[in-house]
Design an enzyme around this catalytic site. Structure first.
Site, mmCIF file in Angstrom:
data_model
loop_
_atom_site.group_PDB
_atom_site.id
_atom_site.type_symbol
_atom_site.label_atom_id
_atom_site.label_comp_id
_atom_site.label_asym_id
_atom_site.label_seq_id
_atom_site.Cartn_x
_atom_site.Cartn_y
_atom_site.Cartn_z
ATOM 1 N N ASP A 143 -1.366 1.085 -4.798
ATOM 2 C CA ASP A 143 -0.442 1.587 -5.833
ATOM 3 C C ASP A 143 -1.131 1.860 -7.162
ATOM 4 O O ASP A 143 -0.518 1.750 -8.231
ATOM 5 C CB ASP A 143 0.726 0.605 -6.057
ATOM 6 C CG ASP A 143 1.384 0.216 -4.760
ATOM 7 O OD1 ASP A 143 1.627 1.108 -3.946
ATOM 8 O OD2 ASP A 143 1.629 -0.992 -4.556
ATOM 9 N N GLY A 177 2.527 4.649 0.211
ATOM 10 C CA GLY A 177 3.491 5.487 -0.499
ATOM 11 C C GLY A 177 2.774 6.156 -1.643
ATOM 12 O O GLY A 177 2.357 5.493 -2.592
ATOM 13 N N HIS A 178 2.562 7.453 -1.523
ATOM 14 C CA HIS A 178 1.826 8.169 -2.563
ATOM 15 C C HIS A 178 2.777 9.095 -3.307
ATOM 16 O O HIS A 178 3.367 9.998 -2.715
ATOM 17 C CB HIS A 178 0.665 8.959 -1.938
ATOM 18 C CG HIS A 178 -0.399 8.061 -1.374
ATOM 19 N ND1 HIS A 178 -1.405 8.493 -0.564
ATOM 20 C CD2 HIS A 178 -0.600 6.732 -1.531
ATOM 21 C CE1 HIS A 178 -2.185 7.469 -0.239
ATOM 22 N NE2 HIS A 178 -1.705 6.391 -0.805
ATOM 23 N N GLN A 180 -3.716 2.186 0.579
ATOM 24 C CA GLN A 180 -3.757 0.778 0.143
ATOM 25 C C GLN A 180 -4.872 0.624 -0.918
ATOM 26 O O GLN A 180 -5.055 1.527 -1.704
ATOM 27 C CB GLN A 180 -3.957 -0.183 1.325
ATOM 28 C CG GLN A 180 -2.754 -0.286 2.254
ATOM 29 C CD GLN A 180 -2.640 0.851 3.230
ATOM 30 O OE1 GLN A 180 -3.596 1.163 3.930
ATOM 31 N NE2 GLN A 180 -1.491 1.486 3.302
ATOM 32 N N LYS A 187 -3.396 6.653 -6.739
ATOM 33 C CA LYS A 187 -4.326 7.506 -5.971
ATOM 34 C C LYS A 187 -3.709 8.851 -5.631
ATOM 35 O O LYS A 187 -4.383 9.864 -5.667
ATOM 36 C CB LYS A 187 -4.705 6.850 -4.638
ATOM 37 C CG LYS A 187 -5.575 5.653 -4.740
ATOM 38 C CD LYS A 187 -5.857 5.100 -3.351
ATOM 39 C CE LYS A 187 -4.630 4.615 -2.607
ATOM 40 N NZ LYS A 187 -3.947 3.447 -3.153
#
Ligand code: IMP
Length: 410
Positions: A12, A39-40, A198, A15
């Site tokens: 988080d 989750g991006h 991650q 990225k």
């Protein structure tokens, strides 16, 4: 050139935004690890996209994006995500490829993941996406890869329900399948961005095991999951936030005192200002000061050539900022990041205090325009980590990104 982008903390770090930014200058984006646990979030022209499996370069119509060999892919989640993108006007046909070595997440792994974690005396707090189960099946040599979709004898070993599930996606998956090594070797010399998921400290080997994810989220994973050998990777960039967050359980030495959470606390301020809620699970993220012991370790264990600092603007109103420069572990002072969980849990952070800059950075138009106190904070981080901060981000939008050194040179 082959450029790797990893998270340098517990995930988080922002990225998605940075990969999206750099994808504009690359030809191919390969996401190399994890699965739908990631989750991006990307904001482009004011529109927000939350991606879990599809690599962040998808928003550029001329880029090819590839789900790499060390990914674990839930076909339902993937095709739901593709449908969402199409619905919002992003053309995906022929642009999303999948390594034929990537593994498939079966539906019952998801329930099993949740059950197993709940049964643990010390739950990891997994995202419940079946990630750990798929990786353990892979290590047991019982996993199913894309390449196995044409191996009837292998499919026949599966229980009928799993086989039917896989067969219902077979055609679509096969139409996207690619021999990643051959594909990249034929495109040698192009700009390839290897997108991690991650973060360094959630890596199965170099992270805070067992409170980690199950894949190789560090830079080594880019070689394994990207289909190329380690000497093909030209540069590693590590993304970190100006502070720290973590979702799920596990040691977090600089965490703000949870007993003092609540309205008006520093933790709530950071959480609300930085929108620190999981993109995948919606869970509030644990927040704390920047941990330089952990960040320098991440730089060293991943050969990070250049750092990318995000969320600097979240600190804009504070009068004082702290960063951890050492741990006191049961009376012993150390700057080395320990492997032992009891040691990390006992670690009391030794803080250095910085004066806050108390002026908005979100609207400035370059790193040179940063307030002097913000520059001092960044300089200290660079010196401590022995690594230059090459990019600084002060907001969600692509335009709020300052590149301080050439990215595409070694
Ligand atoms: P799993 O990957 O679902 O097995 O979860 C293992 C640990 O990694 C949990 O603490 C999760 O919260 C954490 N985790 C997994 N993926 C991400 C991510 O993309 N960002 C942050 N934490 C993650």
């Amino acid at each position: 050139m082959n450029l790797v982008i990893i998270g340098a903390q517990w995930g988080d770090e922002g990225k998605g935004k940075i990969v999206d930014y750099l994808a504009g200058e690359s030809d191919i984006v390969v996401r190399y690890s994890g699965g739908a646990n990631a989750g991006h979030t990307i904001v482009a022209d004011g529109e927000e996209f939350a991606l879990h499996l599809v690599p962040s370069g998808i928003l550029y119509p001329d880029k090819t994006v590839i789900l790499g060999s060390c990914m674990v892919i839930d076909p339902k989640a993937l095709f739901d995500e593709i449908a969402m993108l199409e619905k919002r006007g992003v053309r995906t046909a022929g642009r999303v490829l999948i390594s034929d070595r990537a593994h498939i997440v079966l539906p019952h792994y998801i329930a099993l993941d949740k059950e197993r974690d709940a049964a643990r005396k010390q739950p990891i707090g997994t995202t419940g996406r079946g990630i750990g189960i798929t990786f353990s099946q892979k290590a047991e040599r019982d996993g199913i890869r894309l390449a196995d979709l044409e191996w009837q004898a292998k499919l026949d070993e599966l229980p009928a329900e799993s086989r039917d599930f896989i067969l219902s996606y077979k055609e679509r998956l096969q139409s996207m399948s690619v021999n990643l090594t051959a594909f990249l070797m034929r495109r040698k010399g192009r700009r390839v961005l290897f997108e991690g998921a991650q973060g360094a400290l959630l890596d199965i080997d170099s992270g805070t095991y067992p409170f980690v994810s199950s894949g190789m989220s560090g830079a080594a994973g880019a070689a394994a999951g990207g289909g190329l050998g380690p000497r093909s990777l030209d540069k590693v960039m590590g993304v970190f936030k100006a502070y720290s967050t973590r979702v799920g359980n596990g040691p977090f030495p600089t965490e703000f005192d949870p007993a003092r959470e609540g309205e008006g606390s520093l933790c709530s301020y950071i959480r609300e200002t930085g929108r620190e809620y999981g993109v995948t699970t919606g869970r509030p993220r644990r927040c704390g000061y920047l941990d330089l012991v952990a960040l320098r370790y991440a730089c060293d264990v991943n050969s990070i050539d250049s750092l990318v600092m995000t969320h600097l603007d979240v600190y804009d109103t504070l009068t004082e900022i702290k960063a951890c420069t050492a741990y006191d572990i049961n009376g012993t002072h150390t700057e080395d990041f320990p492997a032992s969980i009891p040691a990390l849990e006992a670690a009391r952070p030794v803080f250095k205090t910085f004066t806050g800059w108390r002026s908005p950075t979100t609207g400035i138009n370059g790193a040179e325009a940063l307030p002097p106190a913000a520059k001092d904070y960044i300089k200290f981080i660079e010196d401590y980590c022995r690594t230059r901060v090459g990019i600084i981000s002060v907001g969600k939008d692509r335009a709020q990104t300052f590149v301080r050194e050439s990215v595409w040179s070694v």
